[in-house]
Design an enzyme around this catalytic site. Sequence first.
Site, PDB file in Angstrom:
ATOM      1  N   ARG A 183       0.823  -1.217   0.000  1.00 59.11           N
ATOM      2  CA  ARG A 183       0.000   0.000   0.000  1.00 59.11           C
ATOM      3  C   ARG A 183       0.852   1.260   0.000  1.00 59.11           C
ATOM      4  O   ARG A 183       0.451   2.292   0.548  1.00 59.11           O
ATOM      5  CB  ARG A 183      -0.947   0.038   1.211  1.00 59.11           C
ATOM      6  N   ARG A 234      -3.601   6.237   0.926  1.00 62.51           N
ATOM      7  CA  ARG A 234      -4.212   7.382   1.607  1.00 62.51           C
ATOM      8  C   ARG A 234      -3.303   8.142   2.564  1.00 62.51           C
ATOM      9  O   ARG A 234      -3.621   9.255   2.946  1.00 62.51           O
ATOM     10  CB  ARG A 234      -5.471   6.916   2.355  1.00 62.51           C
ATOM     11  N   ARG A 266      -6.947  10.977  -6.337  1.00 65.66           N
ATOM     12  CA  ARG A 266      -8.196  10.211  -6.244  1.00 65.66           C
ATOM     13  C   ARG A 266      -9.402  11.141  -6.402  1.00 65.66           C
ATOM     14  O   ARG A 266     -10.365  10.824  -7.090  1.00 65.66           O
ATOM     15  CB  ARG A 266      -8.273   9.457  -4.919  1.00 65.66           C
ATOM     16  N   ASP A 317      -6.893  -3.087  -7.639  1.00 64.08           N
ATOM     17  CA  ASP A 317      -7.457  -3.723  -6.447  1.00 64.08           C
ATOM     18  C   ASP A 317      -7.786  -5.176  -6.734  1.00 64.08           C
ATOM     19  O   ASP A 317      -8.072  -5.536  -7.877  1.00 64.08           O
ATOM     20  CB  ASP A 317      -8.714  -2.991  -5.972  1.00 64.08           C
ATOM     21  N   TYR A 336     -14.955 -12.307  -0.580  1.00 66.62           N
ATOM     22  CA  TYR A 336     -15.696 -11.073  -0.906  1.00 66.62           C
ATOM     23  C   TYR A 336     -16.892 -11.376  -1.813  1.00 66.62           C
ATOM     24  O   TYR A 336     -17.954 -10.766  -1.674  1.00 66.62           O
ATOM     25  CB  TYR A 336     -14.772 -10.043  -1.573  1.00 66.62           C
TER      26      TYR A 336
HETATM   27  O1  1CP Z   1      -0.197  -1.975  -2.348  1.00 72.02           O
HETATM   28  C1  1CP Z   1      -0.411  -1.070  -3.154  1.00 72.02           C
HETATM   29  O2  1CP Z   1       0.013   0.088  -2.983  1.00 72.02           O
HETATM   30  C2  1CP Z   1      -1.129  -1.379  -4.457  1.00 72.02           C
HETATM   31  C3  1CP Z   1      -2.522  -1.139  -4.489  1.00 72.02           C
HETATM   32  C4  1CP Z   1      -3.484  -2.049  -3.746  1.00 72.02           C
HETATM   33  C5  1CP Z   1      -3.393  -3.412  -3.419  1.00 72.02           C
HETATM   34  C6  1CP Z   1      -2.214  -4.335  -3.599  1.00 72.02           C
HETATM   35  C7  1CP Z   1      -4.755  -1.607  -3.328  1.00 72.02           C
HETATM   36  C8  1CP Z   1      -5.261  -0.236  -3.454  1.00 72.02           C
HETATM   37  N1  1CP Z   1      -5.440  -2.699  -2.854  1.00 72.02           N
HETATM   38  C9  1CP Z   1      -4.634  -3.794  -2.876  1.00 72.02           C
HETATM   39  C10 1CP Z   1      -4.963  -5.176  -2.496  1.00 72.02           C
HETATM   40  C11 1CP Z   1      -6.169  -5.421  -1.655  1.00 72.02           C
HETATM   41  N2  1CP Z   1      -7.426  -4.887  -1.776  1.00 72.02           N
HETATM   42  C12 1CP Z   1      -6.213  -6.381  -0.637  1.00 72.02           C
HETATM   43  C13 1CP Z   1      -5.069  -7.286  -0.273  1.00 72.02           C
HETATM   44  C14 1CP Z   1      -4.060  -6.617   0.597  1.00 72.02           C
HETATM   45  C15 1CP Z   1      -4.521  -6.289   1.978  1.00 72.02           C
HETATM   46  O3  1CP Z   1      -4.883  -7.222   2.731  1.00 72.02           O
HETATM   47  O4  1CP Z   1      -4.484  -5.102   2.327  1.00 72.02           O
HETATM   48  C16 1CP Z   1      -7.515  -6.397  -0.097  1.00 72.02           C
HETATM   49  C17 1CP Z   1      -8.054  -7.269   1.033  1.00 72.02           C
HETATM   50  C18 1CP Z   1      -8.281  -5.447  -0.826  1.00 72.02           C
HETATM   51  C19 1CP Z   1      -9.729  -5.163  -0.656  1.00 72.02           C
HETATM   52  C20 1CP Z   1      -9.918  -3.753  -0.304  1.00 72.02           C
HETATM   53  N3  1CP Z   1      -9.720  -2.731  -1.201  1.00 72.02           N
HETATM   54  C21 1CP Z   1     -10.261  -3.195   0.947  1.00 72.02           C
HETATM   55  C22 1CP Z   1     -10.453  -3.978   2.251  1.00 72.02           C
HETATM   56  C23 1CP Z   1     -11.859  -4.189   2.591  1.00 72.02           C
HETATM   57  C24 1CP Z   1     -11.981  -5.006   3.861  1.00 72.02           C
HETATM   58  O5  1CP Z   1     -12.271  -6.201   3.769  1.00 72.02           O
HETATM   59  O6  1CP Z   1     -11.780  -4.451   4.946  1.00 72.02           O
HETATM   60  C25 1CP Z   1     -10.325  -1.811   0.786  1.00 72.02           C
HETATM   61  C26 1CP Z   1     -10.718  -0.776   1.800  1.00 72.02           C
HETATM   62  C27 1CP Z   1      -9.947  -1.533  -0.577  1.00 72.02           C
HETATM   63  C28 1CP Z   1      -9.795  -0.201  -1.245  1.00 72.02           C
HETATM   64  C29 1CP Z   1      -8.413   0.183  -1.571  1.00 72.02           C
HETATM   65  N4  1CP Z   1      -7.564  -0.537  -2.398  1.00 72.02           N
HETATM   66  C30 1CP Z   1      -6.387   0.146  -2.574  1.00 72.02           C
HETATM   67  C31 1CP Z   1      -6.494   1.380  -1.845  1.00 72.02           C
HETATM   68  C32 1CP Z   1      -5.438   2.456  -1.788  1.00 72.02           C
HETATM   69  C33 1CP Z   1      -7.758   1.383  -1.219  1.00 72.02           C
HETATM   70  C34 1CP Z   1      -8.360   2.499  -0.392  1.00 72.02           C
HETATM   71  C35 1CP Z   1      -9.388   3.180  -1.205  1.00 72.02           C
HETATM   72  C36 1CP Z   1      -9.333   4.668  -1.111  1.00 72.02           C
HETATM   73  O7  1CP Z   1      -8.461   5.309  -1.683  1.00 72.02           O
HETATM   74  O8  1CP Z   1     -10.226   5.209  -0.436  1.00 72.02           O
END
Ligand code: 1CP
Length: 338
Positions: free
Chosen positions: A22, A26, A35, A72, A149
Amino acid sequence: MKKIVNNLSGNITNTPPIWLMRQAGRYLPEYRETRAKAGSFLELCYNPELAAEVTLQPLRRYNFDAAILFADILLIPQALGLDLSFVAGEGPKLSTVRTAHEIEQLKPVDDIHDTLSPIYETVKILAKELPDETALIGFAGSPWTVATYMIEGQGSKDHARARRWLYEDFSGFMSLITMIEEATIEYLSMQIQAGAEIVKLFDSWAGALPYDYINIVSIEPMQRIFAELKKRHPHIKTIAFPRGIGAAYELANVPEFDCVAIDASVSMEWASTVLGGKCLQGNLDPMTMIVGGDVLKREARKIVDQMKDKPFIFNLGHGITPEANPDHVHDLLEAVRG
Ligand code: 1CP
């Protein structure tokens, strides 16, 4: 050879390569600005110029050894025909798949590129713009984590519906896993063709599986995906992240994983014994990126010292959080490389 690829090949470098899960996200004000410009998180994912821009933002601030594609894990369910939205402050919401009959209603795997082609464009832009020494990581979710999911329709604490389906109708449940597996192979294969040099599978909810099912539901589908990708693209390097499986990390000692990412619940020293000297990635607690100072330096050095004679990639045990202080990333890089 790029430093991180060198370690993924089993070699040891003077100081470990480093990137952060990540790292685009944010905690960076410039990410929040881009964004907003894109309109929403999903519009950002599907806009190749802006998605490439946010991928590059952390690289302008910090000298990381790798960039990870901005996208994502939930784009595959969307490409298979589920409705997907991100509700601010609540996380993802999806339409659901809960029966073998509903699996048949999904779009065919061959159609996923109709939705996912902008992602391949992002990878192409990045392959062109990244500095020569920076490796490009593509990724997807593991079949199990993506299935949770699709079954729950949102994030979940206990993944109760998914685990219940697994026990009540194992073959129906496994046909969903197989479908995600096939889609993931095609998706990652296109990312590799577009220029990704490393691919990572995020199995964020592997730790929710009962021990007896970790192999068949988490590890083996990831092995099959990587085996097929290595057959098609012999040079590709692979990272698997079965998060939170504790003692079951020993099950991840398989040849298809060039590297296993480790969460903060076990010591790197223990993991490296159990995983037989395989290249490992991990495992600093993301909380230290909020705390900073001597705590951050001490905890980071501890990990570097434990792994100094082993193939190793420094990272956090899970993604950097929105509350992290961007200045602390400089201190971390200094502690790891100093
Ligand atoms: O790592 C990076 O910088 C690359 C971008 C990336 C990756 C690898 C994002 C951007 N998401 C992911 C993978 C991802 N997405 C995972 C696996 C890694 C982890 O466990 O963190 C998971 C579970 C998700 C699902 C997801 N996407 C959630 C979690 C929901 C939950 O179950 O609680 C959320 C909140 C997101 C949105 C998301 N994806 C990425 C970002 C920066 C965000 C936040 C959105 C925003 O900007 O508001």
